[in-house]
Enzyme design. Sequence first.
Site, mmCIF file in Angstrom:
data_model
loop_
_atom_site.group_PDB
_atom_site.id
_atom_site.type_symbol
_atom_site.label_atom_id
_atom_site.label_comp_id
_atom_site.label_asym_id
_atom_site.label_seq_id
_atom_site.Cartn_x
_atom_site.Cartn_y
_atom_site.Cartn_z
ATOM 1 N N LYS A 27 13.177 -13.402 -12.529
ATOM 2 C CA LYS A 27 12.860 -12.234 -13.365
ATOM 3 C C LYS A 27 11.842 -12.625 -14.423
ATOM 4 C CE LYS A 27 13.917 -9.690 -11.505
ATOM 5 N NZ LYS A 27 14.655 -9.579 -10.289
ATOM 6 N N TRP A 43 -3.159 -2.532 -1.454
ATOM 7 C CA TRP A 43 -2.806 -3.878 -1.914
ATOM 8 C C TRP A 43 -3.472 -4.825 -0.927
ATOM 9 C CZ3 TRP A 43 -0.021 -8.267 -0.410
ATOM 10 C CH2 TRP A 43 0.450 -9.088 -1.446
ATOM 11 N N LYS A 54 6.200 -3.974 -4.653
ATOM 12 C CA LYS A 54 7.630 -3.683 -4.656
ATOM 13 C C LYS A 54 8.249 -4.001 -3.302
ATOM 14 C CE LYS A 54 11.535 -2.057 -6.169
ATOM 15 N NZ LYS A 54 12.314 -2.989 -6.991
ATOM 16 N N CYS A 78 0.827 -1.209 0.000
ATOM 17 C CA CYS A 78 0.000 0.000 0.000
ATOM 18 C C CYS A 78 0.863 1.262 0.000
ATOM 19 C CB CYS A 78 -0.883 0.024 1.237
ATOM 20 S SG CYS A 78 -1.821 -1.472 1.482
ATOM 21 N N GLU A 87 17.939 -16.249 -10.215
ATOM 22 C CA GLU A 87 17.504 -14.870 -10.431
ATOM 23 C C GLU A 87 16.934 -14.690 -11.843
ATOM 24 O OE1 GLU A 87 16.841 -12.516 -8.585
ATOM 25 O OE2 GLU A 87 16.866 -10.729 -9.840
ATOM 26 N N GLU A 96 8.341 -13.288 -12.921
ATOM 27 C CA GLU A 96 7.754 -12.065 -12.366
ATOM 28 C C GLU A 96 7.128 -11.174 -13.431
ATOM 29 O OE1 GLU A 96 11.166 -10.282 -10.221
ATOM 30 O OE2 GLU A 96 9.697 -9.833 -8.675
ATOM 31 N N HIS A 127 18.146 -35.090 -10.993
ATOM 32 C CA HIS A 127 17.387 -35.508 -9.805
ATOM 33 C C HIS A 127 15.917 -35.092 -9.892
ATOM 34 C CE1 HIS A 127 21.083 -36.841 -7.930
ATOM 35 N NE2 HIS A 127 21.630 -35.713 -8.356
ATOM 36 N N ASN A 135 -1.174 1.643 6.141
ATOM 37 C CA ASN A 135 -0.330 0.558 5.618
ATOM 38 C C ASN A 135 0.028 -0.332 6.791
ATOM 39 O OD1 ASN A 135 -0.323 1.978 3.270
ATOM 40 N ND2 ASN A 135 1.855 2.451 3.272
ATOM 41 N N GLY A 136 0.033 -1.646 6.575
ATOM 42 C CA GLY A 136 0.385 -2.564 7.662
ATOM 43 C C GLY A 136 -0.807 -3.425 8.032
ATOM 44 N N ARG A 157 4.696 0.294 -6.102
ATOM 45 C CA ARG A 157 4.647 -0.577 -4.928
ATOM 46 C C ARG A 157 3.600 -1.677 -5.096
ATOM 47 N NH1 ARG A 157 6.672 2.418 -0.211
ATOM 48 N NH2 ARG A 157 5.272 1.281 1.128
#
Length: 611
Positions: A486, A74, A606, A2, A482, A489, A505, A100-101, A27
Amino acid sequence: MCGIVGYVGKKDAVPLLIEGLKRLEYRGYDSAGVAVVADRKLGVVKTVGRLSNLESQLLRQPLAGSVAVGHTRWATHGAPSEVNAHPHCDCDGRIAVVHNGIIENYHALRASLEAAGHTFYSQTDTEVLPHMIEAALRDGAACLGDAIRAALTQARGAYALGIVSADCPDVLYAARQGSPLIIGIGEDGDRFIASDVPAVLSRVREVIYLNDGEYAELRDGGVRIWNIKGDEISPKVERVTLSAEAADQSGFETYMLKEIHEQPRVLRRLLERNPLFGGGADFGLKPDYFRKLQRVMIVGCGTASHAGMYGRLLLEQYTGLAVEIDLASEFRYRDPRIDPGTLIIPVSQSGETADTLASVRLAKQWGCRVLAICNVPGSSLTRESDAVLFTEAGPEIGVASTKAYTAQQMAFALLAIWIGSIRGTLGDADVQSLLAELAQVPDAIHYVLDRKDLIRVIAHKHCDAPSALYLGRKFNYPTALEGALKNKEISYQHAEGYAAGEMKHGPIALINEYVPVICVCTKTRDEVYDKMISNMREVEARQGRIIALASDGDTQIVRFAQDVIFVPAVRDDFSPIVNVVALQLFAYYAAQARGTDIDKPRNLAKSVTVE
Ligand code: M6R
């Protein structure tokens, strides 16, 4: 997650709120709203979806006034919907709160408020707050500030709050506990609150970082701050060193593309300015501490955890220390054998990731020293750590981390070389040669950027595959993780990163003619190169589509791969900093071809400030 923006001053608040909220869009959010006080009345407008929806609604239902709060939500408690969007109000619609939170004890608070006759409309935890403030005022709180303090003493959990009331038409209140919030000092008496500095960068040159357990009263030209006990605190005003352009798109089609291109400059600056070998700034922990050190524990989430995996390899190689890495979300619930002699290294772009902060708080309870690798000055992590190595990457707006990652890698390289030099595991000549080779990395990244058209062609060719596999070994195992992160995402293509030695495996079962397998097999003296070639042969034997990431001059690689992305050869230890840039571009162009919202991928935030 948020975002909060609030304003008090002489100007029309709504355009300022929208401007600030747009700068917080990165965000991640699913709904938005504003509350404006004017003529002792409170107007609230909320919409689901992007800020453009809120702007359209505000054209139909204009709000004017110079005291206001705005929010992008969010969803955590309750689905994305207009009714769950912030601001939330009390029974009389006179007090509005953005938050927020998470208020962890909201169930109990709501039950007792409902029993006392308060009416709730949303499924959010936030809605208890305006009702608690209303109840405190009804119970005789002397003023809005006292009522807010009374409410906050009952709330458990994390919050950054912006609060306005129709009955106090000249003031904006803010409060912080565990979620970031800054106060911006603008020209002509303008006062702002915001979740982070970039939201108000074009409007303020001075900020106050609100601390946990503090609340503030902002007026045209004034700010006062108290702690939760009601003691007044003198605000510490700090200059903003970031330029307004640092948070702009600078002509690039997306922030992510801009940030990918910023990497050579960011890394050069980090090499020059780092307090270890460079600028001589105070770093926080003394060399003698590192001489006696035995053990290091690195924690982080997502991309930062991949930087930590790379950092572990460098620290082990250069310093002889015992080094572990864990996901912060796992570490905080383990029962690790950590003694006070262990150095904790949390890695975080934002410095606000809830799990990383929780890990640090635990480690501090165990008596450990904390050395953060972090990008955001003034963030919670930097304030709670004993020492900070800043990554100096500037604001990262694209949700997918790029320049912050390579800056974290570079920070680890510098740290590992520096600790090695202090402990005598690296001699002077080793240090000089490592630093000289590290200094070649920014130029090597430039060459990768110059080859982006070729990377685009290869990415477009494979972007329709249902799934992609990324393989790497040793230093480039984190690169494979990574690269896959990417890709998933921003392009939403299913992608898995694996240590190449693990392929037999399990993941080998996935390979067929439709699955691109991206093999990171750059080399100079790399002892794992031949093993990577063997893995590629195994993929080839199962008709997998091999895309090799190889070093310039590797003439044999074309025999094993359908497509090759060549990158400049740098020392194996530092190759991940260069290689990942090619994978960032590969993911970027795959996402571009798939038409996704690259800077704001679906469902992602974010900065993950809640568990
Ligand atoms: O701000 P942090 O570095 O602590 O964030 C950690 C992760 O949330 C972050 O790296 C995330 O994985 C990114 N979206 C990766 O691109």
